[in-house]
Scaffold this active site. Structure first.
Site, PDB file in Angstrom:
ATOM      1  N   ASN A 164       0.075  68.300 -20.256  1.00 38.32           N
ATOM      2  CA  ASN A 164      -0.590  69.560 -20.624  1.00 38.32           C
ATOM      3  C   ASN A 164      -0.551  70.599 -19.504  1.00 38.32           C
ATOM      4  O   ASN A 164      -1.310  71.564 -19.499  1.00 38.32           O
ATOM      5  CB  ASN A 164      -2.032  69.288 -21.075  1.00 38.32           C
ATOM      6  CG  ASN A 164      -2.861  68.719 -19.932  1.00 38.32           C
ATOM      7  OD1 ASN A 164      -2.308  68.347 -18.885  1.00 38.32           O
ATOM      8  ND2 ASN A 164      -4.160  68.683 -20.097  1.00 38.32           N
ATOM      9  N   ASP A 189      -5.964  48.050 -14.076  1.00 34.88           N
ATOM     10  CA  ASP A 189      -6.433  47.837 -12.709  1.00 34.88           C
ATOM     11  C   ASP A 189      -7.922  47.520 -12.797  1.00 34.88           C
ATOM     12  O   ASP A 189      -8.663  48.223 -13.483  1.00 34.88           O
ATOM     13  CB  ASP A 189      -6.211  49.104 -11.878  1.00 34.88           C
ATOM     14  CG  ASP A 189      -5.771  48.789 -10.462  1.00 34.88           C
ATOM     15  OD1 ASP A 189      -6.476  48.001  -9.807  1.00 34.88           O
ATOM     16  OD2 ASP A 189      -4.748  49.321 -10.014  1.00 34.88           O
ATOM     17  N   ASP A 201       2.945  64.958 -16.558  1.00 36.79           N
ATOM     18  CA  ASP A 201       1.836  65.819 -16.954  1.00 36.79           C
ATOM     19  C   ASP A 201       2.147  66.439 -18.322  1.00 36.79           C
ATOM     20  O   ASP A 201       3.046  67.270 -18.430  1.00 36.79           O
ATOM     21  CB  ASP A 201       1.679  66.894 -15.869  1.00 36.79           C
ATOM     22  CG  ASP A 201       0.634  67.928 -16.222  1.00 36.79           C
ATOM     23  OD1 ASP A 201      -0.162  67.673 -17.147  1.00 36.79           O
ATOM     24  OD2 ASP A 201       0.614  68.989 -15.551  1.00 36.79           O
ATOM     25  N   GLU A 209      -4.900  41.316  -5.872  1.00 38.65           N
ATOM     26  CA  GLU A 209      -4.449  41.944  -4.629  1.00 38.65           C
ATOM     27  C   GLU A 209      -5.187  41.253  -3.497  1.00 38.65           C
ATOM     28  O   GLU A 209      -6.409  41.332  -3.419  1.00 38.65           O
ATOM     29  CB  GLU A 209      -4.753  43.445  -4.628  1.00 38.65           C
ATOM     30  CG  GLU A 209      -4.140  44.133  -3.417  1.00 38.65           C
ATOM     31  CD  GLU A 209      -4.827  45.427  -3.002  1.00 38.65           C
ATOM     32  OE1 GLU A 209      -4.217  46.218  -2.283  1.00 38.65           O
ATOM     33  OE2 GLU A 209      -5.998  45.631  -3.385  1.00 38.65           O
ATOM     34  N   ASP A 217      -8.034  44.587  -7.855  1.00 39.49           N
ATOM     35  CA  ASP A 217      -8.080  45.299  -6.587  1.00 39.49           C
ATOM     36  C   ASP A 217      -8.849  44.502  -5.526  1.00 39.49           C
ATOM     37  O   ASP A 217      -9.958  44.020  -5.786  1.00 39.49           O
ATOM     38  CB  ASP A 217      -8.786  46.637  -6.841  1.00 39.49           C
ATOM     39  CG  ASP A 217      -8.610  47.615  -5.708  1.00 39.49           C
ATOM     40  OD1 ASP A 217      -7.469  47.999  -5.432  1.00 39.49           O
ATOM     41  OD2 ASP A 217      -9.631  48.009  -5.096  1.00 39.49           O
ATOM     42  N   HIS A 242       1.643  51.861  -4.968  1.00 40.52           N
ATOM     43  CA  HIS A 242       1.024  53.151  -4.659  1.00 40.52           C
ATOM     44  C   HIS A 242       0.398  53.197  -3.268  1.00 40.52           C
ATOM     45  O   HIS A 242      -0.109  54.238  -2.860  1.00 40.52           O
ATOM     46  CB  HIS A 242      -0.039  53.453  -5.719  1.00 40.52           C
ATOM     47  CG  HIS A 242      -1.158  52.447  -5.669  1.00 40.52           C
ATOM     48  ND1 HIS A 242      -0.967  51.122  -5.995  1.00 40.52           N
ATOM     49  CD2 HIS A 242      -2.439  52.563  -5.267  1.00 40.52           C
ATOM     50  CE1 HIS A 242      -2.092  50.473  -5.802  1.00 40.52           C
ATOM     51  NE2 HIS A 242      -3.015  51.313  -5.364  1.00 40.52           N
ATOM     52  N   ASP A 243       0.383  52.079  -2.552  1.00 38.54           N
ATOM     53  CA  ASP A 243      -0.190  52.039  -1.195  1.00 38.54           C
ATOM     54  C   ASP A 243       0.886  51.938  -0.122  1.00 38.54           C
ATOM     55  O   ASP A 243       0.567  51.862   1.063  1.00 38.54           O
ATOM     56  CB  ASP A 243      -1.108  50.817  -1.036  1.00 38.54           C
ATOM     57  CG  ASP A 243      -2.351  50.901  -1.896  1.00 38.54           C
ATOM     58  OD1 ASP A 243      -2.829  52.020  -2.155  1.00 38.54           O
ATOM     59  OD2 ASP A 243      -2.853  49.835  -2.310  1.00 38.54           O
ATOM     60  N   ASP A 247      -0.957  62.318 -16.901  1.00 41.62           N
ATOM     61  CA  ASP A 247      -1.996  61.908 -17.851  1.00 41.62           C
ATOM     62  C   ASP A 247      -1.464  60.878 -18.850  1.00 41.62           C
ATOM     63  O   ASP A 247      -0.276  60.533 -18.833  1.00 41.62           O
ATOM     64  CB  ASP A 247      -2.550  63.144 -18.573  1.00 41.62           C
ATOM     65  CG  ASP A 247      -1.432  64.071 -19.042  1.00 41.62           C
ATOM     66  OD1 ASP A 247      -0.477  63.554 -19.648  1.00 41.62           O
ATOM     67  OD2 ASP A 247      -1.506  65.298 -18.774  1.00 41.62           O
TER      68      ASP A 247
HETATM   69  C1  GLC Z   1      -6.566  48.688  -2.966  1.00 37.60           C
HETATM   70  C2  GLC Z   1      -5.855  49.788  -3.702  1.00 37.60           C
HETATM   71  C3  GLC Z   1      -5.915  51.031  -2.886  1.00 37.60           C
HETATM   72  C4  GLC Z   1      -7.357  51.403  -2.696  1.00 37.60           C
HETATM   73  C5  GLC Z   1      -8.169  50.249  -2.109  1.00 37.60           C
HETATM   74  C6  GLC Z   1      -9.630  50.477  -2.288  1.00 37.60           C
HETATM   75  O1  GLC Z   1      -5.949  48.354  -1.786  1.00 37.60           O
HETATM   76  O2  GLC Z   1      -4.563  49.400  -4.014  1.00 37.60           O
HETATM   77  O3  GLC Z   1      -5.189  52.088  -3.441  1.00 37.60           O
HETATM   78  O4  GLC Z   1      -7.460  52.510  -1.846  1.00 37.60           O
HETATM   79  O5  GLC Z   1      -7.897  49.030  -2.757  1.00 37.60           O
HETATM   80  O6  GLC Z   1      -9.978  50.416  -3.649  1.00 37.60           O
HETATM   81 CA    CA Z   2      -2.272  66.771 -17.278  1.00 40.07          CA
END
Ligand code: GLC
Ligand code: CA
Length: 573
Positions: free
Chosen positions: A35, A110, A33, A268, A211, A341-342, A41
């Site tokens: 700021n 993404d 971060d 994905e 995605d 991240h999942d 960010d």
């Molecule tokens: C993918 C993303 C996930 C998101 C889902 C719906 O699996 O990685 O984070 O919640 O798609 O977009």
């Molecule tokens: Ca920030």
């Protein structure tokens, strides 16, 4: 021998920069971060480009940074050509891109085009009036006998259909209500997506991570899915994943956009087999460069789906890895990942985040960087970040986690401990707590209040400590990336497994022309005895890298003893 020996081919494989790259995935909200408003960010990412470059990564995958009401942290896009205010401006993005390129780092975006936000202009118009051309941009259906058009459940709990009072029909949302699915049957939708992709590529971005891309073509019969006994909702999996026209759509996307640029594409694709992967990412399929498969992350799933805390069985993990490595060899390219991240933190799920945290994190890195495919490192993995010990649901932020908690509490009303145990084991928020930079307030992530609490172990586990300690997980990642770039067999070589029935050891050889490496990993907290097959032992080999502080077994021998989580890589004679 170097990767540059001949111009286009190595072994039988065509050389490509995206095969030789290491990707570093950033979840911008939690990275840094700049700021102090508590949210990571673009400014924060710009500050840390040298950090990523020094690690040895070549490509950054940015999780969504577009304008979004954040129902699903940016995976619900309101405007695909605007940067999320909290993250900065388009000027900041342009700066990030040019600074990254100056440091020889590529940026992969993404691409979330299975669905938009319900606040996207198209959806707003779609629900306005039936004569409007946008109505058909989404999937609207009449109800059946006073309820939803079919029994499909949303991936985030509840029905996948939402009734709209203005339209007097239901719209489909495979994910949250605020993520209506686009209707890819409509050629105008596809054209509009391709135009937007070209707009970003013209800006100079280096590719896309797509995605849930294998869900874009829905079986138009919209039949009920299979429902588990006593369950209200059925699964859309077999009618949506790898649907009837998905390959046609991706070939069209490739023809119209992708083929015109020298970029990296990775889809994905949950619920795919190796045969599916050959279609999506086959060298002659003209669709994508590679796909993320989910078989290793799905191990142990049960009647609660992913919500379990079962340990991973090495036998199953080896079987999955070996199948993907051999079935795709020479035909398609793998992607390699432990976390994103999942997913929960890699070391907590596949290693040991207690006594053997550093050792097992390094062991996982050894596996990641010695398989065929493009390795992806998720922010924080390179310092051995772990799952969070949150004990109250109020500490979690993720919509999937909150909905799962609601459903699990309904199922086990007497057993809140069990529910919290499952949530803690698998919540996506494990991977989304702030990156741990140092031992200062909020782990150096922000001077403000972070949008999600910091993992309390930041005083010990942080970048600063990792950089100071030559034996750290970070330095091991660096060394492994270096090794991978030095030995083309690690990138392009074929994979042959050994000791497949060994209960503790993961062993395989990577071979390219006259270069061959043997990888030996003890995936257990006990000492392991290894008896190598004659032909391997006879070849002999010398240790190239080890995750042990004082490496033993410097030369390959017919019989060896490995301590808990020892991992060695040998160059064969
Ligand atoms: C993918 C993303 C996930 C998101 C889902 C719906 O699996 O990685 O984070 O919640 O798609 O977009
Ligand atoms: Ca920030």
């Amino acid at each position: 021998m170097s990767i540059m020996d001949d111009d286009r081919e190595v072994g039988k494989l065509e050389k490509q920069w995206w095969k030789e790259s290491v990707v570093y995935q950033i979840y911008p909200r939690s990275f840094l971060d700049s700021n102090d408003d508590g949210v990571g960010d673009l400014g924060g990412i710009i500050e840390k480009l040298d950090y990523i470059h020094d690690l040895g990564a070549d490509v950054i995958w940015l999780c969504p940074i577009y304008d979004s009401p954040n129902a699903d942290n940016g995976y619900d896009i309101r405007d695909y050509r605007t940067i999320m205010k909290e993250f900065g401006t388009m000027k900041d993005f342009d700066k990030l891109l040019s600074e990254a390129h100056r440091k020889n780092l590529k940026i992969v975006m993404d691409l979330v085009v299975n669905h938009t936000s319900d606040e996207h202009e198209y959806f707003q118009k779609s629900r306005q009036n039936p004569a409007n051309r946008y109505r058909d941009y989404y999937i609207w259906k009449d109800g059946k006998n006073g309820s939803e058009p079919n029994n499909w459940g949303s991936a985030f709990g509840g029905s996948a259909w939402k009734y709209d009072n203005a339209v007097k029909q239901y719209y489909l949302h495979l994910f949250a209500e605020k993520q209506p699915d686009l209707n890819w049957e409509n050629p105008e939708v596809r054209r509009s997506v391709y135009k937007m992709m070209a707009w970003w590529l013209e800006k100079g971005v280096d590719g896309f991570r797509m995605d849930v891309i294998n869900a874009i073509s829905k079986d138009q019969r919209f039949l009920d899915g299979d429902a588990a006994l006593g369950q209200k909702y059925g699964s859309w999996g077999k009618y949506v994943n790898n649907g009837p026209r998905v390959h046609e759509f991706l070939r069209e996307m490739n023809r119209e956009v992708l083929s015109k640029y020298d970029i990296m594409t990775v889809g994905e694709t949950s619920g795919i087999t190796t045969d599916d992967a050959l279609k999506y990412a086959g060298f002659d399929s003209h669709e994508l460069n590679m796909v993320f498969q989910f078989e290793h992350v799905d191990l142990g799933s049960d009647e609660n789906g992913k919500w379990n805390d079962r340990p991973i069985s090495l036998h199953d993990l080896k079987e999955v890895v070996t199948r993907w490595q051999t079935k795709l060899n020479g035909k398609a390219w793998n992607s390699l990942f432990w976390g994103n991240h999942d997913q929960p933190r890699a070391v907590s799920r596949y290693g040991d985040d207690g006594k053997y945290r550093e050792k097992s994190a390094k062991l996982l890195a050894t596996l990641l960087f010695t398989l065929q495919g493009t390795p992806f490192v998720y922010q924080g993995e390179e310092i051995g970040m772990t799952n969070v010990p949150f004990d109250d649901i109020s500490q979690f932020r993720d919509i999937e986690t909150k909905n799962a908690y609601r459903d699990l509490i309904r199922k086990y009303p007497e057993n809140i401990e069990k529910v919290m145990r499952l949530i803690r084991a698998r919540s996506r928020d494990n991977a989304r707590t702030p990156m741990q930079w140092d031992d200062a307030r909020n782990a150096g992530f922000s001077q403000g209040d972070p949008w999600i609490p910091v993992n309390p172990n930041y005083r010990e586990i942080n970048v600063k400590n990792n950089i100071c300690d030559p034996d750290s997980v970070y330095h091991y990642y660096q060394a492994m990336i270096h090794l991978r770039k030095k030995y083309p067999a690690l990138i392009y070589g074929t994979y042959s497994p050994f000791l497949e029935d060994h209960k503790q050891i993961f062993c395989y050889q990577r071979t390219l022309e006259n270069q061959s490496l043997l990888i030996l990993l003890n995936f257990s907290e006990n000492t392991a005895e290894i008896r190598l097959p004659e032909e391997i032992a006879a070849e002999g080999g010398k240790l190239l890298i080890s995750n042990c502080r004082f490496p033993k077994n410097e030369f390959l021998a017919g019989t060896m003893v490995f301590q808990p989580y020892d991992g060695n890589v040998y160059l064969m004679n």
